[in-house]
Design an enzyme around this catalytic site. Structure first.
Site, short mmCIF file in Angstrom:
data_model
loop_
_atom_site.label_atom_id
_atom_site.label_comp_id
_atom_site.label_asym_id
_atom_site.label_seq_id
_atom_site.Cartn_x
_atom_site.Cartn_y
_atom_site.Cartn_z
N HIS A 50 0.85 -0.96 -0.14
CA HIS A 50 -0.02 -0.08 -0.04
C HIS A 50 1.01 1.27 0.04
O HIS A 50 0.61 2.10 -0.45
CB HIS A 50 -0.88 0.09 1.31
N GLN A 79 -18.07 -5.97 -1.55
CA GLN A 79 -17.03 -6.49 -2.53
C GLN A 79 -16.76 -8.18 -1.89
O GLN A 79 -15.82 -8.69 -2.41
CB GLN A 79 -15.80 -5.90 -2.84
P1 AMP Z 1 -6.71 -3.45 -0.26
O1 AMP Z 1 -6.60 -2.79 0.74
O2 AMP Z 1 -6.27 -5.01 -0.46
O3 AMP Z 1 -8.17 -3.16 -1.00
O4 AMP Z 1 -5.72 -2.73 -1.27
C1 AMP Z 1 -5.75 -1.56 -1.71
C2 AMP Z 1 -4.80 -0.98 -2.89
O5 AMP Z 1 -3.60 -1.53 -2.49
C3 AMP Z 1 -5.32 -1.78 -4.31
O6 AMP Z 1 -5.19 -0.76 -5.38
C4 AMP Z 1 -4.49 -3.01 -4.41
O7 AMP Z 1 -4.30 -3.32 -5.54
C5 AMP Z 1 -3.04 -2.45 -3.81
N1 AMP Z 1 -2.16 -3.32 -3.18
C6 AMP Z 1 -2.36 -4.42 -2.33
N2 AMP Z 1 -1.35 -5.15 -2.32
C7 AMP Z 1 -0.51 -4.76 -3.22
C8 AMP Z 1 1.00 -5.09 -3.76
N3 AMP Z 1 1.41 -6.14 -2.94
N4 AMP Z 1 1.49 -4.27 -4.59
C9 AMP Z 1 1.14 -3.30 -5.17
N5 AMP Z 1 -0.17 -2.79 -4.66
C10 AMP Z 1 -0.89 -3.43 -3.73
#
Ligand code: AMP
Length: 284
Positions: free
Chosen positions: A37, A61
């Protein structure tokens, strides 16, 4: 850094920036933050003047309410990490502002190209929920650019198309996947894995790389069948492993020189569902 709760507080906090025409960068998260993040926040920081990160575990979701309930919630640690990364505003919206009781629950939108594939098939309704929360948060924040991780490549493509179709003037930016040293893509869900399980789960990334590096004389099908065997041998349960084109994610069976492909995978390690992908160009 300011932590603001609710839409009125956000509007008050952003007013002077909006009045001065500053660019706003938006990072949407569900909390349980990690280094993956932080790169989104860092890129937003480089490219825009005010960075707003949201923490909101979006109920629509999730396919199963138990998954929603089990989702890790670590707000105090999250705000510390965001402060260190240089975020300006942490926005924690209220449930009834994202889902007002007098509005239809979901934003009316369908994507006949992407909703019926991969994550869309295995998690029915997931992308409707994602589009709804992202569009509503766009409307709260009115960002110049919004940053999404390419770990969730299909989600990134869905959001790009939805924001165009629904005419939201936001630049949707994809940020490369951050990985642990073993290759496993960082994810909030990894908090539920032991070190040994993480090591085993890194087979996903090795298989994706093998597919990317495979000689073009081998069919994608042979690559996929081998990959599934290797992933299962490491103790994971496969949802899908496939190779497809970009940006429509149509499954492909033959390679073409110079063309860009994406290998996509979803698999369970125990009860934890992991997804990953690799974009590559096939050379003949
Ligand atoms: P989430 O909190 O899982 O909904 O993720 C929030 C944002 O962080 C989304 O745009 C994800 O694609 C991005 N994200 C989560 N893990 C990673 C990672 N390992 N590398 C890059 N972006 C990430």
């Amino acid at each position: 850094m300011q932590v603001v709760r609710g839409l009125n507080a956000l509007r008050t906090t952003l007013k002077s920036s909006v009045d001065q025409g500053r660019t706003i960068g938006f990072v949407a998260t569900m909390g349980a933050l990690h280094e993956g993040h932080m790169v989104l926040v860092e890129q937003a920081k480089k490219e825009t003047q005010v960075v707003v990160t949201t923490i909101f575990v979006n109920p629509t979701q999730f396919n199963e309410s138990s998954d929603f309930e089990k989702y890790p919630r670590t707000e105090a640690r999250d705000t510390e990490l965001l402060q260190e990364a240089g975020c300006d505003i942490v926005y924690i919206p209220k449930q009834e502002e994202v889902y007002p009781p007098n509005k239809p629950k979901l934003v009316e939108y369908d994507d006949p190209v992407l909703f019926g594939k991969y994550e869309g098939t295995y998690r029915p309704g997931h992308f409707q929920g994602v589009v709804t929360v992202v569009i509503r948060l766009f409307d709260h924040i009115l960002p110049t650019y919004a940053y999404f991780g390419l770990k969730d490549y299909q989600q990134y493509l869905v959001i790009k198309r939805a924001s165009d179709y629904l005419r939201r003037p936001v630049g949707v930016v994809g940020v490369p996947t951050q990985r642990a040293q073993c290759g496993l893509a960082l994810s909030s869900r990894n908090f539920r894995l032991s070190d040994e399980e993480k090591e085993k789960a890194s087979v996903i990334y090795s298989v994706l790389n093998e597919i990317g590096a495979a000689p073009s004389s081998e069919t994608t099908d042979a690559q996929i069948q081998n990959g599934i065997k290797r992933i299962e041998a490491a103790g994971l349960r496969i949802d899908y492993l496939d190779v497809c084109d970009l940006p429509e994610l149509n499954s492909v069976s033959d390679w073409r020189a110079g063309q860009e492909y994406i290998a996509v995978c979803a698999a369970f390690m125990g009860e934890v569902r992991l997804i990953d992908n690799l974009v590559f160009t096939k050379m003949l």
